[in-house]
Motif scaffolding. Structure first.
Motif, PDB file in Angstrom:
ATOM      1  N   GLY A  60       0.799  -1.219   0.000  1.00 60.01           N
ATOM      2  CA  GLY A  60       0.000   0.000   0.000  1.00 60.01           C
ATOM      3  C   GLY A  60       0.828   1.264   0.000  1.00 60.01           C
ATOM      4  O   GLY A  60       0.406   2.294   0.521  1.00 60.01           O
ATOM      5  N   LEU A  61       2.016   1.190  -0.581  1.00 60.14           N
ATOM      6  CA  LEU A  61       2.912   2.350  -0.537  1.00 60.14           C
ATOM      7  C   LEU A  61       3.200   2.918  -1.925  1.00 60.14           C
ATOM      8  O   LEU A  61       3.971   3.867  -2.055  1.00 60.14           O
ATOM      9  CB  LEU A  61       4.234   1.956   0.138  1.00 60.14           C
ATOM     10  CG  LEU A  61       4.138   1.564   1.607  1.00 60.14           C
ATOM     11  CD1 LEU A  61       5.416   0.890   2.064  1.00 60.14           C
ATOM     12  CD2 LEU A  61       3.845   2.785   2.467  1.00 60.14           C
ATOM     13  N   ALA A  62       2.568   2.334  -2.956  1.00 64.42           N
ATOM     14  CA  ALA A  62       2.913   2.697  -4.333  1.00 64.42           C
ATOM     15  C   ALA A  62       2.783   4.203  -4.592  1.00 64.42           C
ATOM     16  O   ALA A  62       3.583   4.785  -5.314  1.00 64.42           O
ATOM     17  CB  ALA A  62       2.045   1.913  -5.309  1.00 64.42           C
ATOM     18  N   ASP A  63       1.780   4.838  -3.979  1.00 63.10           N
ATOM     19  CA  ASP A  63       1.555   6.255  -4.260  1.00 63.10           C
ATOM     20  C   ASP A  63       2.292   7.175  -3.294  1.00 63.10           C
ATOM     21  O   ASP A  63       2.100   8.384  -3.317  1.00 63.10           O
ATOM     22  CB  ASP A  63       0.053   6.559  -4.192  1.00 63.10           C
ATOM     23  CG  ASP A  63      -0.718   5.765  -5.228  1.00 63.10           C
ATOM     24  OD1 ASP A  63      -0.140   5.459  -6.293  1.00 63.10           O
ATOM     25  OD2 ASP A  63      -1.891   5.425  -4.960  1.00 63.10           O
ATOM     26  N   PHE A  64       3.110   6.602  -2.435  1.00 64.71           N
ATOM     27  CA  PHE A  64       3.697   7.425  -1.384  1.00 64.71           C
ATOM     28  C   PHE A  64       5.221   7.381  -1.364  1.00 64.71           C
ATOM     29  O   PHE A  64       5.829   7.776  -0.392  1.00 64.71           O
ATOM     30  CB  PHE A  64       3.154   6.974  -0.021  1.00 64.71           C
ATOM     31  CG  PHE A  64       1.669   7.093   0.060  1.00 64.71           C
ATOM     32  CD1 PHE A  64       1.072   8.310   0.348  1.00 64.71           C
ATOM     33  CD2 PHE A  64       0.861   5.997  -0.199  1.00 64.71           C
ATOM     34  CE1 PHE A  64      -0.296   8.434   0.398  1.00 64.71           C
ATOM     35  CE2 PHE A  64      -0.512   6.115  -0.146  1.00 64.71           C
ATOM     36  CZ  PHE A  64      -1.102   7.332   0.148  1.00 64.71           C
ATOM     37  N   THR A  65       5.822   6.912  -2.449  1.00 67.18           N
ATOM     38  CA  THR A  65       7.272   6.716  -2.431  1.00 67.18           C
ATOM     39  C   THR A  65       8.036   8.023  -2.259  1.00 67.18           C
ATOM     40  O   THR A  65       9.119   8.035  -1.693  1.00 67.18           O
ATOM     41  CB  THR A  65       7.750   6.043  -3.725  1.00 67.18           C
ATOM     42  OG1 THR A  65       7.209   6.768  -4.818  1.00 67.18           O
ATOM     43  CG2 THR A  65       7.306   4.603  -3.792  1.00 67.18           C
ATOM     44  N   THR A  66       7.471   9.131  -2.762  1.00 66.06           N
ATOM     45  CA  THR A  66       8.209  10.400  -2.660  1.00 66.06           C
ATOM     46  C   THR A  66       7.803  11.198  -1.425  1.00 66.06           C
ATOM     47  O   THR A  66       8.251  12.318  -1.235  1.00 66.06           O
ATOM     48  CB  THR A  66       7.992  11.272  -3.911  1.00 66.06           C
ATOM     49  OG1 THR A  66       6.587  11.490  -4.049  1.00 66.06           O
ATOM     50  CG2 THR A  66       8.528  10.580  -5.147  1.00 66.06           C
ATOM     51  N   HIS A  67       6.938  10.629  -0.585  1.00 63.03           N
ATOM     52  CA  HIS A  67       6.566  11.330   0.644  1.00 63.03           C
ATOM     53  C   HIS A  67       7.659  11.155   1.689  1.00 63.03           C
ATOM     54  O   HIS A  67       8.422  10.200   1.664  1.00 63.03           O
ATOM     55  CB  HIS A  67       5.260  10.750   1.198  1.00 63.03           C
ATOM     56  CG  HIS A  67       4.042  11.178   0.440  1.00 63.03           C
ATOM     57  ND1 HIS A  67       3.898  10.948  -0.903  1.00 63.03           N
ATOM     58  CD2 HIS A  67       2.919  11.815   0.845  1.00 63.03           C
ATOM     59  CE1 HIS A  67       2.730  11.436  -1.301  1.00 63.03           C
ATOM     60  NE2 HIS A  67       2.119  11.968  -0.265  1.00 63.03           N
ATOM     61  N   TYR A  68       7.670  12.091   2.632  1.00 65.70           N
ATOM     62  CA  TYR A  68       8.526  11.927   3.798  1.00 65.70           C
ATOM     63  C   TYR A  68       7.740  11.167   4.869  1.00 65.70           C
ATOM     64  O   TYR A  68       6.508  11.253   4.902  1.00 65.70           O
ATOM     65  CB  TYR A  68       8.967  13.294   4.332  1.00 65.70           C
ATOM     66  CG  TYR A  68       9.985  13.977   3.459  1.00 65.70           C
ATOM     67  CD1 TYR A  68      11.306  13.557   3.466  1.00 65.70           C
ATOM     68  CD2 TYR A  68       9.623  15.020   2.619  1.00 65.70           C
ATOM     69  CE1 TYR A  68      12.243  14.165   2.656  1.00 65.70           C
ATOM     70  CE2 TYR A  68      10.559  15.634   1.802  1.00 65.70           C
ATOM     71  CZ  TYR A  68      11.870  15.200   1.830  1.00 65.70           C
ATOM     72  OH  TYR A  68      12.799  15.800   1.035  1.00 65.70           O
ATOM     73  N   PRO A  69       8.438  10.435   5.755  1.00 69.29           N
ATOM     74  CA  PRO A  69       7.744   9.638   6.766  1.00 69.29           C
ATOM     75  C   PRO A  69       6.701  10.446   7.548  1.00 69.29           C
ATOM     76  O   PRO A  69       5.621   9.933   7.850  1.00 69.29           O
ATOM     77  CB  PRO A  69       8.871   9.162   7.681  1.00 69.29           C
ATOM     78  CG  PRO A  69      10.062   9.095   6.800  1.00 69.29           C
ATOM     79  CD  PRO A  69       9.905  10.218   5.809  1.00 69.29           C
ATOM     80  N   ALA A  70       7.015  11.695   7.872  1.00 67.16           N
ATOM     81  CA  ALA A  70       6.109  12.509   8.689  1.00 67.16           C
ATOM     82  C   ALA A  70       4.763  12.736   8.004  1.00 67.16           C
ATOM     83  O   ALA A  70       3.794  13.112   8.651  1.00 67.16           O
ATOM     84  CB  ALA A  70       6.757  13.849   9.013  1.00 67.16           C
ATOM     85  N   GLN A  71       4.721  12.519   6.691  1.00 69.65           N
ATOM     86  CA  GLN A  71       3.471  12.754   5.972  1.00 69.65           C
ATOM     87  C   GLN A  71       2.561  11.524   5.978  1.00 69.65           C
ATOM     88  O   GLN A  71       1.469  11.578   5.450  1.00 69.65           O
ATOM     89  CB  GLN A  71       3.780  13.152   4.525  1.00 69.65           C
ATOM     90  CG  GLN A  71       4.446  14.502   4.411  1.00 69.65           C
ATOM     91  CD  GLN A  71       4.959  14.747   3.012  1.00 69.65           C
ATOM     92  OE1 GLN A  71       6.063  14.344   2.659  1.00 69.65           O
ATOM     93  NE2 GLN A  71       4.145  15.381   2.202  1.00 69.65           N
ATOM     94  N   LEU A  72       3.061  10.418   6.526  1.00 72.34           N
ATOM     95  CA  LEU A  72       2.278   9.187   6.507  1.00 72.34           C
ATOM     96  C   LEU A  72       1.658   8.914   7.874  1.00 72.34           C
ATOM     97  O   LEU A  72       2.163   9.342   8.900  1.00 72.34           O
ATOM     98  CB  LEU A  72       3.163   7.993   6.127  1.00 72.34           C
ATOM     99  CG  LEU A  72       3.903   8.061   4.800  1.00 72.34           C
ATOM    100  CD1 LEU A  72       4.524   6.711   4.491  1.00 72.34           C
ATOM    101  CD2 LEU A  72       2.986   8.473   3.677  1.00 72.34           C
ATOM    102  N   SER A  73       0.569   8.129   7.871  1.00 72.78           N
ATOM    103  CA  SER A  73      -0.075   7.729   9.121  1.00 72.78           C
ATOM    104  C   SER A  73       0.774   6.661   9.802  1.00 72.78           C
ATOM    105  O   SER A  73       1.665   6.064   9.187  1.00 72.78           O
ATOM    106  CB  SER A  73      -1.450   7.171   8.821  1.00 72.78           C
ATOM    107  OG  SER A  73      -1.316   5.977   8.072  1.00 72.78           O
ATOM    108  N   GLY A  74       0.478   6.404  11.076  1.00 69.42           N
ATOM    109  CA  GLY A  74       1.238   5.416  11.839  1.00 69.42           C
ATOM    110  C   GLY A  74       1.227   4.045  11.185  1.00 69.42           C
ATOM    111  O   GLY A  74       2.257   3.371  11.117  1.00 69.42           O
ATOM    112  N   GLY A  75       0.067   3.625  10.688  1.00 68.94           N
ATOM    113  CA  GLY A  75      -0.043   2.313  10.052  1.00 68.94           C
ATOM    114  C   GLY A  75       0.816   2.218   8.799  1.00 68.94           C
ATOM    115  O   GLY A  75       1.487   1.211   8.568  1.00 68.94           O
TER     116      GLY A  75
END
Lengths: 246, 262
Positions: A114-129
């Motif tokens: 479930g990370l395909a759309d988030f590869t260029t995000h920084y960790p702080a931009q993601l939810s805990g899960g």
């Protein structure tokens, strides 16, 4: 085939005995949990395996002696300054694999995690899960034979934890990673494990070894009576332990 | 499940308005006071007079700004290089750190007023003593920032890298060094404000040219208007350098913006 076995492993910190003749083994493709009260020395076993702590007495043997373990720490330990993709490839980078190859290696797994759309995000931009899923993928892509999971869902809120455990069970059933999980959550241990070792309070000894014969998938449906019995049994062992005076 | 990227609230311009207003009104009050009281410009020149002198003496001021800038940059470059190199050595060798750190602390307790004339005495009136004094003043904050920054690394990240089989060198590059960057920039902003002041002070003590010399000469010939003109330039220099580091920090530490840090 036995992937890992510990024989009579003891550890003392100064005068304080932490592990007392621990014996355990993990078979290839098996999911084994170490269940014990907080501060029992569960994480000390992992520190021995990853080489953060020198082995004092006893023996540790692995099927593949070089680089056997991939370690997933309790908090995600994602580097806040790296984008998700660069966090995922950290282990491969350490092994000296060029960035391009490392990314190509990770790419096919992104969707399942479930990370395909988030590869260029920084960790702080993601939810805990999502961060926890990223940490798990970072562990898996190292291609090591045994996954060491140190309370991987412990820092999540109850709802996210349940979602993550269900998702994890799915992934595990598909991939059958040889895994050693450290946890103090009885329900989690019963839901995920083939076998459970119960540790005593410090100094930790193995006080019970319990096989969980319940068919999978176990999560995402009402818990079986059998699971309930095993949980009750484990809880009784643990409560009896912690009930003693130190 | 995605959290939106937090954006900075309000435009940068709108937030600057209170600061601009307070500075402008201070100058206006100063100007009014000088005009109403009829105080001699030898005592307190009005802002308008200082501005006028800046325009009239622009060649003199510019010619003397260049050496000050040179000393500032050279000194700062020297202290940055040494602080960075030394910080790595100290990080890899804790014993050396314990042996040398007290010396660096002592170097910070030396009063500049006493040291500056000595350094000029030893190294002459050229660029060298200014560079050394700027370096002396800015070195320690930079070194401490870096050493503290390395130490701030999340131990779990280091454990993780060790479990991956990373060498000490790999851990330094991938974990300890990036962890130190926010500290580095905090130190950089403090140091850069010291740097210009240190250069001017070093010139004041002994030099052939520079803003410090302009200030010294103007003071000796009772020209507070020119003293203040030089002060304005020195403040502007510091402000420009400060903004430049802030800009650099924004670029390098972009990941902190997404967390909503300032």
């Amino acid at each position: 085939m036995t992937a890992l076995s510990l024989k009579d492993v003891s550890v003392t910190f100064g005068d304080i005995p932490v592990l007392d003749r621990i014996n355990l083994h993990v078979e290839q493709g098996e999911f084994v949990s170490i269940l014990g009260p907080s501060g029992a020395g569960k994480s000390t076993i992992f520190r021995l395996l990853t080489g953060a702590l020198p082995l004092q007495t006893g023996t540790i043997s692995c099927a593949s002696p070089e680089n056997s373990f991939a370690f997933m720490p309790q908090r995600d330990a994602l580097m806040p300054w790296r984008r998700i993709i660069d966090n995922l490839t950290l282990g491969l980078e350490v092994q000296g694999i060029p960035r391009k190859d490392a990314r190509a290696h990770v790419a096919p797994l992104l969707r399942d995690f479930g990370l395909a759309d988030f590869t260029t995000h920084y960790p702080a931009q993601l939810s805990g899960g999502m961060r926890q899923r990223a940490a798990l993928l970072r562990t898996i892509v190292q291609g090591r034979s045994i996954q060491l999971l140190d309370e991987p869902f412990g820092a999540l809120d109850a709802l996210t934890r349940t979602q993550m455990q269900t998702w994890f069970e799915d992934r595990w059933r598909a991939a059958r990673w040889t895994s050693l999980l450290v946890t103090h959550d009885v329900r989690e241990a019963v839901a995920l494990s083939d076998r459970i070792y119960v540790l005593s309070r410090r100094p930790a000894r193995v006080i019970a070894e319990i096989t969980v014969p319940i068919p999978r998938p176990r999560l995402g449906r009402p818990p079986s009576a059998q699971a309930h019995d095993i949980e009750a049994h484990l809880l009784e062992i643990l409560l009896h332990q912690t009930g003693e005076k130190p | 499940m995605q959290r939106p990227v937090p954006r900075r609230s309000g435009g940068g311009l709108a937030r600057g308005i209170p600061a601009v207003l307070s500075v402008v009104s201070a100058f206006v009050i100063w100007e009014i006071y000088v005009r109403v009281s009829g105080i001699s410009p030898l005592m307190l020149p009005a802002p308008s007079r200082v501005l006028d002198q800046m325009v009239q003496n622009r060649v003199l001021l510019w010619d003397n700004t260049v050496p000050t800038l040179k000393a500032t940059f050279a000194g700062f470059a020297l202290s940055l290089t040494v602080a960075f190199g030394l910080s790595i050595i100290l990080d890899f060798m804790p014993r050396v750190r314990r042996a040398l750190f007290p010396i660096f602390v002592v170097s910070q307790t030396l009063p500049l007023v006493a040291i500056a004339p000595l350094v000029v005495l030893w190294f002459g009136f050229d660029l060298t003593p200014k560079v050394l004094l700027v370096a002396l003043v800015t070195f320690f904050p930079m070194l401490v920032a870096l050493v503290d920054g390395y130490a701030s690394t999340d131990p779990e990240i280091e454990d993780l890298m060790r479990s991956m089989g990373a060498t000490r060198d790999q851990i330094f590059r991938a974990a300890r060094f990036p962890s130190a960057m926010p500290y580095f920039f905090a130190g950089l902003r403090i140091s850069i404000t010291y740097a210009v002041v240190a250069a001017i002070f070093a010139e004041y003590v002994g030099a052939r040219a520079g803003l410090g010399i302009v200030i010294l000469n103007a003071k000796n010939s009772f020209r507070p208007d020119i003293v203040l003109a030089a002060v304005v330039i020195s403040s502007l220099l510091t402000l420009i350098l400060f903004s430049a580091t802030a800009l650099l920090q924004r670029t390098v530490l972009r990941w902190r913006d997404v967390e909503g840090h300032r």
